[in-house]
Motif scaffolding. Structure first.
Motif, PDB file in Angstrom:
ATOM      1  N   SER A 226       0.799  -1.251  -0.088  1.00  0.00           N
ATOM      2  CA  SER A 226       0.004  -0.138  -0.108  1.00  0.00           C
ATOM      3  C   SER A 226       0.808   1.275   0.086  1.00  0.00           C
ATOM      4  O   SER A 226       2.030   1.162   0.269  1.00  0.00           O
ATOM      5  CB  SER A 226      -0.931   0.133   1.226  1.00  0.00           C
ATOM      6  N   THR A 227       0.278   2.281  -0.356  1.00  0.00           N
ATOM      7  CA  THR A 227       0.818   3.880  -0.346  1.00  0.00           C
ATOM      8  C   THR A 227       0.307   4.549   0.719  1.00  0.00           C
ATOM      9  O   THR A 227      -0.703   4.669   0.844  1.00  0.00           O
ATOM     10  CB  THR A 227       0.900   4.468  -1.649  1.00  0.00           C
ATOM     11  N   GLY A 228       1.153   4.892   1.648  1.00  0.00           N
ATOM     12  CA  GLY A 228       0.658   6.002   2.637  1.00  0.00           C
ATOM     13  C   GLY A 228       0.192   7.154   2.484  1.00  0.00           C
ATOM     14  O   GLY A 228       0.260   7.835   1.411  1.00  0.00           O
ATOM     15  N   LEU A 229      -1.154   7.168   3.201  1.00  0.00           N
ATOM     16  CA  LEU A 229      -1.737   8.764   3.002  1.00  0.00           C
ATOM     17  C   LEU A 229      -1.177   9.770   3.845  1.00  0.00           C
ATOM     18  O   LEU A 229      -0.957   9.830   4.637  1.00  0.00           O
ATOM     19  CB  LEU A 229      -3.070   8.456   3.386  1.00  0.00           C
ATOM     20  N   ALA A 230      -1.432  11.056   3.226  1.00  0.00           N
ATOM     21  CA  ALA A 230      -1.082  12.311   4.041  1.00  0.00           C
ATOM     22  C   ALA A 230      -1.743  13.462   3.607  1.00  0.00           C
ATOM     23  O   ALA A 230      -1.379  14.491   3.493  1.00  0.00           O
ATOM     24  CB  ALA A 230       0.497  12.603   3.473  1.00  0.00           C
ATOM     25  N   HIS A 231      -3.023  13.108   3.424  1.00  0.00           N
ATOM     26  CA  HIS A 231      -3.971  14.217   3.195  1.00  0.00           C
ATOM     27  C   HIS A 231      -4.513  15.141   4.341  1.00  0.00           C
ATOM     28  O   HIS A 231      -4.773  16.225   4.152  1.00  0.00           O
ATOM     29  CB  HIS A 231      -5.283  13.845   2.475  1.00  0.00           C
ATOM     30  N   GLY A 232      -4.318  14.710   5.484  1.00  0.00           N
ATOM     31  CA  GLY A 232      -4.372  15.476   6.695  1.00  0.00           C
ATOM     32  C   GLY A 232      -5.748  15.199   7.380  1.00  0.00           C
ATOM     33  O   GLY A 232      -6.091  15.630   8.490  1.00  0.00           O
ATOM     34  N   TRP A 233      -6.902  14.605   6.761  1.00  0.00           N
ATOM     35  CA  TRP A 233      -8.168  14.390   7.334  1.00  0.00           C
ATOM     36  C   TRP A 233      -8.212  13.182   8.252  1.00  0.00           C
ATOM     37  O   TRP A 233      -7.740  12.125   7.980  1.00  0.00           O
ATOM     38  CB  TRP A 233      -9.285  14.537   6.306  1.00  0.00           C
TER      39      TRP A 233
ATOM     40  N   GLY B 153      -3.242   5.737   7.733  1.00  0.00           N
ATOM     41  CA  GLY B 153      -3.407   4.242   6.890  1.00  0.00           C
ATOM     42  C   GLY B 153      -2.724   4.445   5.391  1.00  0.00           C
ATOM     43  O   GLY B 153      -2.126   5.518   5.204  1.00  0.00           O
ATOM     44  N   GLY B 154      -3.325   3.888   4.510  1.00  0.00           N
ATOM     45  CA  GLY B 154      -2.741   3.803   3.253  1.00  0.00           C
ATOM     46  C   GLY B 154      -3.796   3.434   2.116  1.00  0.00           C
ATOM     47  O   GLY B 154      -4.925   2.986   2.419  1.00  0.00           O
ATOM     48  N   THR B 155      -3.660   3.627   0.765  1.00  0.00           N
ATOM     49  CA  THR B 155      -4.380   3.102  -0.184  1.00  0.00           C
ATOM     50  C   THR B 155      -3.737   1.751  -0.662  1.00  0.00           C
ATOM     51  O   THR B 155      -2.455   1.746  -0.995  1.00  0.00           O
ATOM     52  CB  THR B 155      -4.222   4.231  -1.168  1.00  0.00           C
ATOM     53  N   ALA B 156      -4.578   0.812  -0.957  1.00  0.00           N
ATOM     54  CA  ALA B 156      -4.056  -0.310  -1.448  1.00  0.00           C
ATOM     55  C   ALA B 156      -3.314  -0.218  -2.894  1.00  0.00           C
ATOM     56  O   ALA B 156      -3.997   0.426  -3.885  1.00  0.00           O
ATOM     57  CB  ALA B 156      -5.319  -1.328  -1.652  1.00  0.00           C
ATOM     58  N   ASN B 157      -2.284  -0.769  -3.334  1.00  0.00           N
ATOM     59  CA  ASN B 157      -1.712  -0.930  -4.559  1.00  0.00           C
ATOM     60  C   ASN B 157      -2.258  -2.011  -5.246  1.00  0.00           C
ATOM     61  O   ASN B 157      -1.699  -3.119  -5.385  1.00  0.00           O
ATOM     62  CB  ASN B 157      -0.154  -0.871  -4.282  1.00  0.00           C
ATOM     63  N   ASP B 158      -3.659  -1.909  -5.702  1.00  0.00           N
ATOM     64  CA  ASP B 158      -4.290  -2.938  -6.331  1.00  0.00           C
ATOM     65  C   ASP B 158      -4.633  -2.780  -7.731  1.00  0.00           C
ATOM     66  O   ASP B 158      -5.171  -3.404  -8.420  1.00  0.00           O
ATOM     67  CB  ASP B 158      -5.589  -3.001  -5.773  1.00  0.00           C
TER      68      ASP B 158
END
Length: 661
Positions: free
Chosen positions: A477-484, A618-623
């Motif tokens: 997965s790729t980590g999130l950094a949007h802040g919400w 969390g993260g976004t699945a690399n799918d």
């Protein structure tokens, strides 16, 4: 037996029986119990450890009375229905030459009455710091009931064909420890006051149990070697108690442990902890007795175990978590396969599963507690050899590739980076998590023993896989950094929090992987509440940053309660100077400041001089590759590529996928 470990592999007399070696599986909860009885899953679990080399197994603690029932998955040792259960277990374990013991016990004040609706029993009206329930002060009639419960437990153990009984309750702050310790026993009757009177209930229990067992069965005791808290019993106190208990002539051995619920990290500490940390206190007690002594304390390596035996710190090497991690520890150690041992990494995922009222599990042994469905030595050879691609060299991909290769498939593993291990290697950069690298080191070593092809520095695309019959997508997965935070679901997939796009803002995974320059002051924003935020804060603080830890939750990293080390971790972070801000969300990030908002008052504050903001979101699945190939070949999506979660999920899913191809 190999000459490498002559003491570990040597037999030793244990009362009227003989243990075939010095490896002892100590008691631990499994939650495999149904209707207060053992199950087929129990038989498979204990048999795997007997087959794997354990000479003695003490089964999980079983209630000696209805008032000790912390959860429904607890066996009742006082129930005659246990007799046929014991017989089935004993038959299975004895087939491998292993001695099998029951462990009747009572938790005393260290429980609550939620499960059974009964009051908590204790010698005195002193509540437990964990459960905080005021106990009922036991009467003489209550004490007689407890003694009778232990007697029945011994009776049914004998009738069930077990080899003996380990009387429990003196260690870990449980009921009999509460009677023995002046810190928790303020009674003025015959069961309180002098040491002899505080010992009375224990001696009466031992006498009742021995009267049922007779001279031909083993009887031991589980005691502490150090309570580890002010006012409690310390090593010299336990040495005197041990000598007195031996002098009764009722017992055949002593099993030592440490700590109470005042500090449970003295009982089952997470990493980091010095291996053998309990054994100096154990040695103090051992010198006061002539009985065999079982010692414990993060013993995971056979070299360490042999050294402790050689140094006279113990007579039997007691292990629980290491034998959860690798049921075959003993067989591997004594047959020259030490390097193939799967190490316990001190993650306490086994404790976390119990906390969730799930069956026992291990962070990197998917068969633990699931031996009937995931027997690790019976994976089934494939009826049709296939060319299988595994995309991703983290724990999910490594596990899938290893099992696929052992089943006879032609396996090619693709890893875009130049090293295998995935995010686990990044986590292991934090001092407290360094043992985690054992997870991927073990898998990588096992994979390299097969004929699987490993392609590092190779990013797999749809065209790359066109000639394969099947693929396991374990791309992470790729980590999130949007802040919400989750409190703003309408913005989760929308525009980033103002300032979240700035170059000094990054997901924690990228920070750990890339090792950027660390500023004088950094902020960790943790929305997940797991270990990620704590690991990130520790890594930054140990590299010189003043760390502001911000979370919308009511406390930092609350999920660590399940592994029981939240106090240990919070203390470590505070000593490193980390500053906690709870019940807060970010509202704005600038190049050198952040603005926080109190969730409940709406008040805001600005923190200046922040040179780095690390997001734990969390993260976004690399799918994407999975969806590109869907319908074109046999596909399996596993681990974080399915949904970003935990290491144990990734390894289990990699194993299951490999068995399906």
């Amino acid at each position: 037996m190999t000459s490498d470990y002559p003491l570990l592999g040597s037999p030793l007399k244990l009362g009227p029986r003989t243990a075939r070696n010095r490896i002892w599986m100590t008691a631990h909860a499994t939650l495999l119990v149904k209707d207060h009885l053992f199950t087929q899953e129990h038989i498979a679990y204990y048999t795997a450890r007997a087959r794997g080399g354990a000479a003695v197994i003490t089964m999980e603690a079983m209630a000696a009375h209805p008032t000790t029932q912390p959860y429904k998955g607890k066996a009742f040792a006082f129930d005659p229905r246990m007799v046929p259960e014991y017989q089935k277990l004993a038959d299975a374990v004895h087939e491998h030459g292993t001695l099998l013991l029951s462990q009747p016990w009572h938790r005393g004040r260290q429980t609550n009455g939620v499960t059974n609706g009964l009051p908590v029993w204790a010698p005195s009206s002193i509540p437990c710091g964990v459960y905080r329930e005021m106990p009922h002060v036991m009467t003489g009639k209550d004490i007689a009931e407890i003694i009778e419960g232990y007697r029945l437990s011994a009776k049914y153990s004998r009738e069930g064909g077990l080899d003996g009984v380990e009387v429990h309750g003196m260690s870990h702050g449980y009921l009999l420890n509460q009677f023995l310790s002046p810190a928790t026993n303020t009674r003025s009757d015959a069961y309180g006051g002098t040491l002899e009177d505080r010992m009375r209930i224990v001696v009466e229990i031992l006498d009742a149990c021995r009267s049922e067992l007779g001279p031909d069965m083993i009887m031991g005791m589980r005691i502490n070697s150090d309570d580890g808290h002010e006012g409690g019993l310390r090593p010299d106190d336990w040495a005197e108690l041990a000598a007195r208990f031996e002098a009764t002539g009722l017992i055949d051995y002593l099993s030592m442990s440490h700590g109470t619920y005042i500090d449970r990290m003295k009982i089952y500490p997470t990493s980091p902890e010095e291996h053998g940390f309990q054994l100096d206190a154990t040695e103090t007690v051992r010198k006061a007795v002539s009985l065999p002594v079982v010692g414990v304390g993060r013993i995971v390596d056979p070299d360490e175990a042999e050294g402790y035996l050689r140094d006279g710190k113990l007579d039997f090497v007691g292990m629980a978590r290491q034998l959860i991690s690798d049921a075959d520890w003993g067989e591997k150690a004594l047959s020259g396969r030490r390097k193939q041992i799967r190490p316990c990494v001190g993650a306490n995922w086994c404790m976390s599963t119990i906390f969730a009222h799930a069956a026992i599990g291990c962070i990197h042994n998917p068969s633990a507690g699931r031996e009937l469905e995931l027997n690790e030595t019976d994976i089934g050879e494939t009826p049709a050899r296939k060319r299988v691609a595994v995309v991703g060299g983290g724990p999910a991909g490594l596990r899938a590739a290893w099992t696929l290769a052992r089943r006879g498939h032609a396996v090619t593993l693709f890893e875009a980076r130049e090293r295998l291990g995935g995010q686990v290697r990044w986590w292991a950069k934090a001092d407290s998590r360094r043992e985690l690298v054992g997870i991927v080191d073990f898998l990588e070593a096992r994979l390299r023993e097969t004929d699987a092809e490993i392609r590092l520095g190779t990013r797999a695309e749809a065209d790359t896989l066109k000639d394969f019959d099947a693929a396991v997508i374990a791309a992470g997965s790729t980590g999130l950094a949007h802040g919400w935070t989750m409190l703003r679901p309408e913005k989760w997939s929308g525009p980033a929090l103002p300032g979240a796009e700035l170059p000094h803002v990054m997901p924690y995974g990228r920070m750990l992987e890339t090792d950027p320059d660390i500023p004088a002051r950094a902020l960790v924003f943790d929305t997940m509440g797991g270990r990620q935020g704590a690991v990130t804060a520790e890594y930054l603080a140990r590299r010189g940053a003043v760390v502001e830890f911000v979370t919308q939750l009511g406390q930092p990293s609350p999920d660590l309660a399940s592994s029981r080390d939240w106090g240990k971790v919070h203390g470590m972070l505070r000593r490193l100077g980390v500053r906690f801000h709870v019940d807060r969300e970010l509202t704005e990030i600038t190049p050198d400041s952040v603005t926080l908002r109190d969730l409940y008052t709406g008040e805001t504050e600005t923190l200046q001089g922040i040179g780095m903001v690390v997001m734990v979101q969390g993260g976004t699945a690399n799918d994407a590759l999975f969806h590109a190939l869907d319908g074109k070949m046999e596909l399996h999506l596993v681990g974080d590529a399915m949904a970003p979660r935990r290491v144990n999920d990734a390894i289990k899913e990699g194993e299951l996928a490999a068995r399906q191809i």
